[in-house]
Scaffold this motif. Structure first.
Motif, PDB file in Angstrom:
ATOM      1  N   ASN A   1       0.756  -1.162  -0.053  1.00 38.01           N
ATOM      2  CA  ASN A   1      -0.108  -0.114  -0.028  1.00 38.01           C
ATOM      3  C   ASN A   1       0.740   1.310  -0.070  1.00 38.01           C
ATOM      4  O   ASN A   1       0.456   2.286  -0.784  1.00 38.01           O
ATOM      5  CB  ASN A   1      -0.980  -0.104   1.176  1.00 38.01           C
ATOM      6  CG  ASN A   1      -1.982  -0.938   1.196  1.00 38.01           C
ATOM      7  OD1 ASN A   1      -2.326  -1.563   0.093  1.00 38.01           O
ATOM      8  ND2 ASN A   1      -2.488  -1.264   2.405  1.00 38.01           N
TER       9      ASN A   1
ATOM     10  N   LYS B   1       2.139   1.833  -3.380  1.00 37.55           N
ATOM     11  CA  LYS B   1       1.142   2.293  -4.354  1.00 37.55           C
ATOM     12  C   LYS B   1       1.082   4.050  -4.186  1.00 37.55           C
ATOM     13  O   LYS B   1       0.997   4.801  -4.825  1.00 37.55           O
ATOM     14  CB  LYS B   1      -0.104   1.641  -3.868  1.00 37.55           C
ATOM     15  CG  LYS B   1      -0.262   0.306  -4.575  1.00 37.55           C
ATOM     16  CD  LYS B   1      -1.667  -0.208  -4.279  1.00 37.55           C
ATOM     17  CE  LYS B   1      -1.888  -1.558  -4.996  1.00 37.55           C
ATOM     18  NZ  LYS B   1      -3.055  -2.197  -4.635  1.00 37.55           N
ATOM     19  N   ARG B   2       1.106   4.353  -2.660  1.00 34.97           N
ATOM     20  CA  ARG B   2       1.163   5.898  -2.699  1.00 34.97           C
ATOM     21  C   ARG B   2       2.288   6.642  -3.023  1.00 34.97           C
ATOM     22  O   ARG B   2       2.141   7.693  -3.517  1.00 34.97           O
ATOM     23  CB  ARG B   2       0.693   5.918  -1.030  1.00 34.97           C
ATOM     24  CG  ARG B   2      -0.590   5.377  -0.465  1.00 34.97           C
ATOM     25  CD  ARG B   2      -1.194   5.752   0.846  1.00 34.97           C
ATOM     26  NE  ARG B   2      -2.178   4.978   1.377  1.00 34.97           N
ATOM     27  CZ  ARG B   2      -3.365   5.102   0.776  1.00 34.97           C
ATOM     28  NH1 ARG B   2      -3.449   6.071  -0.081  1.00 34.97           N
ATOM     29  NH2 ARG B   2      -4.415   4.290   1.240  1.00 34.97           N
TER      30      ARG B   2
ATOM     31  N   THR C   1       1.932   7.429  -6.538  1.00 31.84           N
ATOM     32  CA  THR C   1       0.953   8.553  -6.455  1.00 31.84           C
ATOM     33  C   THR C   1       1.658   9.859  -6.289  1.00 31.84           C
ATOM     34  O   THR C   1       1.533  10.725  -6.935  1.00 31.84           O
ATOM     35  CB  THR C   1      -0.363   8.146  -5.863  1.00 31.84           C
ATOM     36  OG1 THR C   1      -0.842   6.960  -6.128  1.00 31.84           O
ATOM     37  CG2 THR C   1      -1.404   9.569  -5.910  1.00 31.84           C
ATOM     38  N   ILE C   2       2.477   9.745  -5.186  1.00 25.34           N
ATOM     39  CA  ILE C   2       3.009  11.032  -4.772  1.00 25.34           C
ATOM     40  C   ILE C   2       4.103  11.529  -5.653  1.00 25.34           C
ATOM     41  O   ILE C   2       4.268  12.734  -6.211  1.00 25.34           O
ATOM     42  CB  ILE C   2       3.600  10.844  -3.434  1.00 25.34           C
ATOM     43  CG1 ILE C   2       2.501  10.744  -2.418  1.00 25.34           C
ATOM     44  CG2 ILE C   2       4.619  12.156  -2.859  1.00 25.34           C
ATOM     45  CD1 ILE C   2       2.671  10.317  -1.091  1.00 25.34           C
TER      46      ILE C   2
ATOM     47  N   VAL D   1      -1.845  15.594  -2.092  1.00 26.70           N
ATOM     48  CA  VAL D   1      -0.538  14.827  -1.868  1.00 26.70           C
ATOM     49  C   VAL D   1      -0.365  14.420  -0.372  1.00 26.70           C
ATOM     50  O   VAL D   1       0.118  13.695   0.146  1.00 26.70           O
ATOM     51  CB  VAL D   1       0.768  15.486  -2.606  1.00 26.70           C
ATOM     52  CG1 VAL D   1       1.218  16.852  -1.949  1.00 26.70           C
ATOM     53  CG2 VAL D   1       1.640  14.338  -2.453  1.00 26.70           C
TER      54      VAL D   1
ATOM     55  N   GLN E   1      -2.326  11.671   0.820  1.00 20.94           N
ATOM     56  CA  GLN E   1      -1.386  10.502   0.641  1.00 20.94           C
ATOM     57  C   GLN E   1      -0.514  10.120   1.796  1.00 20.94           C
ATOM     58  O   GLN E   1      -0.324   9.028   1.958  1.00 20.94           O
ATOM     59  CB  GLN E   1      -0.924  10.318  -0.795  1.00 20.94           C
ATOM     60  CG  GLN E   1      -2.024  10.503  -2.098  1.00 20.94           C
ATOM     61  CD  GLN E   1      -2.950   8.954  -2.145  1.00 20.94           C
ATOM     62  OE1 GLN E   1      -2.198   8.059  -1.695  1.00 20.94           O
ATOM     63  NE2 GLN E   1      -4.099   8.985  -2.792  1.00 20.94           N
TER      64      GLN E   1
ATOM     65  N   LEU F   1       0.178   7.063   4.184  1.00 21.46           N
ATOM     66  CA  LEU F   1       1.379   6.431   4.069  1.00 21.46           C
ATOM     67  C   LEU F   1       2.018   6.087   5.516  1.00 21.46           C
ATOM     68  O   LEU F   1       2.459   5.105   5.993  1.00 21.46           O
ATOM     69  CB  LEU F   1       2.296   7.270   3.160  1.00 21.46           C
ATOM     70  CG  LEU F   1       3.829   6.378   2.951  1.00 21.46           C
ATOM     71  CD1 LEU F   1       4.394   7.247   1.597  1.00 21.46           C
ATOM     72  CD2 LEU F   1       4.677   6.949   4.061  1.00 21.46           C
TER      73      LEU F   1
END
Length: 216
Positions: free
Chosen positions: A108, A111-112, A115-116, A188, A191, A195
């Protein structure tokens, strides 16, 4: 660095042997430690390839958990262990569940981080890294304790759970300040909050494993 190739081919089947069960959980621990190590590399430097490697390797952790379940059932059915051996079988099964969750949480986080991306520079990277390193160190200590019985050290790990929470709260506060100062970073920043929460949850699972070892 751990080699994930061919994991399923050379693992022992559930044969009712407590030694093979120990070997399986040790193998699983090694893979989970490597996953968390790769996550640290992703946090330290924007490296999407490392993050993708974490995602690809997660299946191997799941496979190891399945093998441990099979071996546990075989051990209980064929050996019918009692006393300490029974506690060890139960403790290993519980620990495998926690290790699988650590693997999922590492996935997980990866994945974040994808994205960041490069925007990680605008988040409190050093504080997030500090939390990651602390959690990783605790997992390594717990891994060493699987091979060496040391109740005092286990209790020491249990006492560090509050320190992980303190680090998490500190990072949480820094992330909230970033979003307050620059509303364009809210998405962000969220996210980043998830995290760091995943890292805190990994710490909880490491504590669970320590409790399992103390139970054994």
């Amino acid at each position: 660095m751990a080699d994930f190739t061919g994991v399923g081919a050379d693992l022992p089947n559930g044969d009712g042997n407590l030694a093979s069960l120990r070997g399986l959980v040790g193998r699983m621990l090694g893979h989970v430690e490597e996953q968390l190590h790769l996550v640290g590399g992703c946090i330290e430097r924007d490296d999407p390839e490392l993050a993708k490697q974490v995602l690809a390797n997660d299946l191997q952790v799941d496979l190891l958990e399945e093998r441990i379940l099979l071996s546990t059932v075989s051990t209980l059915a064929l050996k019918q262990p009692l006393g300490r051996e029974l506690r060890e079988v139960v403790g290993i099964l519980r620990s495998a569940t926690d290790l699988e969750r650590v693997g999922d949480l590492s996935k997980n986080i990866a994945k974040r981080l994808l994205t960041i991306g490069p925007i990680m520079d605008q988040l409190p990277r050093p504080a997030i890294l500090q939390l990651h390193r602390y959690v990783s160190d605790q997992l390594q200590i717990v891994g060493d304790l699987m091979a060496v019985e040391d109740p005092e050290t286990i209790q020491g790990v249990l006492r560090t759970d509050g320190q992980i929470d303190e680090l998490y709260n500190s990072v949480f506060g820094e992330l909230m300040a970033v979003m307050k100062n620059d509303p364009t970073l809210v998405a962000v920043g969220i996210q980043g909050l998830f995290l760091t929460k995943n890292l805190e949850r990994i710490g909880d699972h490491v504590t669970n494993i320590a409790e399992n070892l103390y139970y054994i």
